[in-house]
Design a protein around this motif. Structure first.
Motif, PDB file in Angstrom:
ATOM      1  N   TRP A  33       0.818  -1.201   0.000  1.00 19.09           N
ATOM      2  CA  TRP A  33       0.000   0.000   0.000  1.00 19.09           C
ATOM      3  C   TRP A  33       0.859   1.262   0.000  1.00 19.09           C
ATOM      4  O   TRP A  33       1.212   1.800   1.040  1.00 19.09           O
ATOM      5  CB  TRP A  33      -0.963  -0.034   1.181  1.00 19.09           C
ATOM      6  CG  TRP A  33      -2.068  -1.015   0.980  1.00 19.09           C
ATOM      7  CD1 TRP A  33      -2.602  -1.382  -0.218  1.00 19.09           C
ATOM      8  CD2 TRP A  33      -2.767  -1.763   1.960  1.00 19.09           C
ATOM      9  NE1 TRP A  33      -3.601  -2.298  -0.040  1.00 19.09           N
ATOM     10  CE2 TRP A  33      -3.726  -2.562   1.296  1.00 19.09           C
ATOM     11  CE3 TRP A  33      -2.681  -1.829   3.359  1.00 19.09           C
ATOM     12  CZ2 TRP A  33      -4.587  -3.421   1.964  1.00 19.09           C
ATOM     13  CZ3 TRP A  33      -3.553  -2.685   4.030  1.00 19.09           C
ATOM     14  CH2 TRP A  33      -4.498  -3.468   3.334  1.00 19.09           C
ATOM     15  N   GLU A  38      -3.889   4.638  -0.260  1.00 19.87           N
ATOM     16  CA  GLU A  38      -3.508   3.401   0.447  1.00 19.87           C
ATOM     17  C   GLU A  38      -2.704   3.713   1.704  1.00 19.87           C
ATOM     18  O   GLU A  38      -2.940   3.138   2.770  1.00 19.87           O
ATOM     19  CB  GLU A  38      -2.704   2.489  -0.485  1.00 19.87           C
ATOM     20  CG  GLU A  38      -3.495   1.891  -1.632  1.00 19.87           C
ATOM     21  CD  GLU A  38      -2.602   1.173  -2.637  1.00 19.87           C
ATOM     22  OE1 GLU A  38      -3.086   0.240  -3.295  1.00 19.87           O
ATOM     23  OE2 GLU A  38      -1.404   1.535  -2.764  1.00 19.87           O
ATOM     24  N   ASN A  87      -3.838 -11.176  -1.048  1.00 12.17           N
ATOM     25  CA  ASN A  87      -5.238 -10.955  -1.379  1.00 12.17           C
ATOM     26  C   ASN A  87      -6.088 -12.080  -0.808  1.00 12.17           C
ATOM     27  O   ASN A  87      -5.578 -13.170  -0.533  1.00 12.17           O
ATOM     28  CB  ASN A  87      -5.433 -10.900  -2.902  1.00 12.17           C
ATOM     29  CG  ASN A  87      -4.873  -9.630  -3.503  1.00 12.17           C
ATOM     30  OD1 ASN A  87      -3.955  -9.678  -4.322  1.00 12.17           O
ATOM     31  ND2 ASN A  87      -5.388  -8.485  -3.096  1.00 12.17           N
ATOM     32  N   ASP A 300      -8.309  -7.922   0.987  1.00  9.18           N
ATOM     33  CA  ASP A 300      -6.951  -8.074   1.501  1.00  9.18           C
ATOM     34  C   ASP A 300      -6.954  -8.818   2.826  1.00  9.18           C
ATOM     35  O   ASP A 300      -7.882  -8.661   3.628  1.00  9.18           O
ATOM     36  CB  ASP A 300      -6.317  -6.694   1.702  1.00  9.18           C
ATOM     37  CG  ASP A 300      -6.245  -5.926   0.398  1.00  9.18           C
ATOM     38  OD1 ASP A 300      -7.049  -4.987   0.209  1.00  9.18           O
ATOM     39  OD2 ASP A 300      -5.422  -6.312  -0.451  1.00  9.18           O
ATOM     40  N   LYS A 336      -9.748   3.420   2.934  1.00  6.45           N
ATOM     41  CA  LYS A 336      -9.248   2.457   1.929  1.00  6.45           C
ATOM     42  C   LYS A 336     -10.161   2.383   0.706  1.00  6.45           C
ATOM     43  O   LYS A 336      -9.732   1.993  -0.380  1.00  6.45           O
ATOM     44  CB  LYS A 336      -9.105   1.065   2.564  1.00  6.45           C
ATOM     45  CG  LYS A 336      -8.424   0.047   1.673  1.00  6.45           C
ATOM     46  CD  LYS A 336      -6.962   0.387   1.445  1.00  6.45           C
ATOM     47  CE  LYS A 336      -6.283  -0.649   0.608  1.00  6.45           C
ATOM     48  NZ  LYS A 336      -6.716  -0.664  -0.797  1.00  6.45           N
TER      49      LYS A 336
HETATM   50  C1  GAL Z   1      -5.168  -4.997  -4.702  1.00  6.17           C
HETATM   51  C2  GAL Z   1      -5.459  -4.822  -3.233  1.00  6.17           C
HETATM   52  C3  GAL Z   1      -5.985  -3.473  -2.950  1.00  6.17           C
HETATM   53  C4  GAL Z   1      -5.277  -2.361  -3.689  1.00  6.17           C
HETATM   54  C5  GAL Z   1      -4.769  -2.757  -5.048  1.00  6.17           C
HETATM   55  C6  GAL Z   1      -3.813  -1.789  -5.698  1.00  6.17           C
HETATM   56  O1  GAL Z   1      -4.631  -6.257  -4.935  1.00  6.17           O
HETATM   57  O2  GAL Z   1      -6.406  -5.779  -2.844  1.00  6.17           O
HETATM   58  O3  GAL Z   1      -6.030  -3.286  -1.581  1.00  6.17           O
HETATM   59  O4  GAL Z   1      -4.461  -1.746  -2.902  1.00  6.17           O
HETATM   60  O5  GAL Z   1      -4.215  -4.017  -5.083  1.00  6.17           O
HETATM   61  O6  GAL Z   1      -2.614  -1.744  -5.096  1.00  6.17           O
END
Ligand code: GAL
Length: 410
Positions: A33, A38, A87, A300, A336
């Motif tokens: 993040w 993030e 994830n 996440d 978020k």
């Molecule tokens: C995803 C994650 C998100 C977001 C995104 C971009 O895989 O689940 O929280 O941050 O990446 O970085």
């Protein structure tokens, strides 16, 4: 012992005591993040952990694939972090099978996760009866985010309710001299666009026939090929600056009104908020075409590398209970862009997009597991390679369908 030495001894003892307590809850957390939104959200997790008496050691590594690889390398190399982001998926199931993760059964049972968590989330974190990850949010990876000013400039009065209306809107944006579709040209983003388009344009049944049933005949059928054709048609609305662009830079184009719309996970909302924009005012959001659109469930989690170190185990449990606490859940998810994993929180203060998401979550007939909950990382990786090749070359729909049929069967 005179007074001075006594006082010194007490001070040293106190310091040692404090250091010992600190050591007890020191947690190094690997995550990816790094964007503005993030980082603001992550601070809510770190602050909650510090407020619970913990010491947060932040290890941010840009990019999900790089961050996960670094976490696994540290685990295999014998210098694991206290926790690492993955994830809500099968991504960490291999390291579970290799016995390289601690479970957090004690926290899960104490806090009643079986009752608290929605089934798709529970299924991803509970393996062979043990809880191997703490979920922190529900992300939906296929929302539509649009610029109100660009829509006004293009004379688009309503949110598109079908793929045809969507293309009509893209044509109007193009005619108005705005980048119609903001897209980041990276394989994971092209796969995310495909998965979202498959669900929104192809529908839940086709999506499940592909990802759950892995039905190769379906992939080579007319409905799936129609989705591949319209997916590739989207490319005509993306600007030449797209290749290599990060997702949040694509979101910035919508934030600045330079682009009209982006299909991206609701982590994008964190960027709008970070830019001090308000849902329904400067930007709009819709989770799909029409009132019954599919809602892909993703998100996440943090996993806890194997250790017998009592202090690290204590820190892992404190992370797990702190991250799932109602107050942390609201504070974190508000920034978020995702929605809380538990329904017993006061979500009244969350914005219009979150309210829509919370509403849809109540209707399980619209829920779709994200593709990485259904296929193993190697299959997901093979499909990503096929999709990015199809998106970036003149490969025919038939060839792409053949390659996808082979990959999904493997
Ligand atoms: C995803 C994650 C998100 C977001 C995104 C971009 O895989 O689940 O929280 O941050 O990446 O970085």
């Amino acid at each position: 012992m005179n007074q001075t030495t006594t006082r010194l001894a007490v001070a040293v003892a106190l310091a040692c005591g404090a250091a010992a307590v600190q050591a007890q809850t020191k947690a190094e957390v690997i995550h990816w993040w790094t964007s503005g939104g993030e980082s603001a959200a992550l601070k809510e997790l770190a602050n909650a952990y510090k407020a619970a008496g913990g010491v947060w050691v932040d290890s941010a590594i840009a990019g999900g694939e790089a961050s996960r690889a670094a976490a696994v390398n540290r685990i295999v190399g014998g210098t694991p972090s206290t926790a690492a982001q993955f994830n809500t998926s099968k991504q960490f199931h291999d390291i579970i099978d290799a016995g390289l993760l601690n479970n957090v059964d004690a926290v899960a049972v104490k806090d009643g996760w079986d009752k608290m968590l929605p089934a798709p989330i529970l299924n991803a974190i509970k393996v062979k009866g043990h809880y191997y990850a703490v979920p922190v949010n529900i992300h939906m990876p296929a929302w539509f985010w649009y610029s109100k000013s660009a829509f006004a400039k293009a004379g688009i009065a309503a949110e598109p309710k079908s793929p045809d209306e969507f293309f009509a809107a893209l044509d109007k944006l193009k005619a108005a001299g705005v980048v119609p579709l903001a897209q980041g040209g990276q394989p994971w983003q092209e796969k995310l666009l495909f998965d979202g388009w498959l669900a929104h344009a192809g529908g839940s049944e086709l999506y499940l026939k592909f990802y759950r049933d892995r039905d190769a005949a379906t992939v080579q059928g007319p409905a799936f090929k129609a989705v591949l054709t319209s997916f590739k048609r989207l490319k005509g609305y993306v600007d030449p600056g797209s290749p290599g662009r990060n997702w949040n830079d694509a979101t910035s184009l919508v934030i600045n009104g330079k682009a009209g719309i982006q299909l991206m996970g609701d982590w994008a909302k964190g960027e709008f908020q970070n830019a001090k924009q308000t849902a329904g005012k400067e930007f709009g959001c819709f989770p799909g075409f029409g009132p019954k659109s599919p809602y892909i469930i993703a998100g996440d989690v943090f996993v806890f590398p194997k250790t017998t170190d009592a202090a690290q185990i204590k820190a892992q449990h404190l992370l797990a209970s702190t991250f799932t606490a109602p107050a942390t859940q609201v504070a974190f998810n508000n920034k978020k862009g995702s929605i809380p994993i538990r329904t017993d929180v006061d979500a009244k203060g969350m914005d219009a997009c979150a309210q829509t998401g919370l509403q849809v979550m109540k209707d399980s007939s619209r829920h779709l597991p994200n593709s990485e909950m259904l296929v193993a990382p190697d299959v997901a990786g093979a499909l990503q390679d096929i999709i990015t090749k199809f998106w970036n070359t003149n490969q025919s729909v038939d060839d792409a369908a053949k390659a996808m049929a082979a990959a999904i069967k493997s």
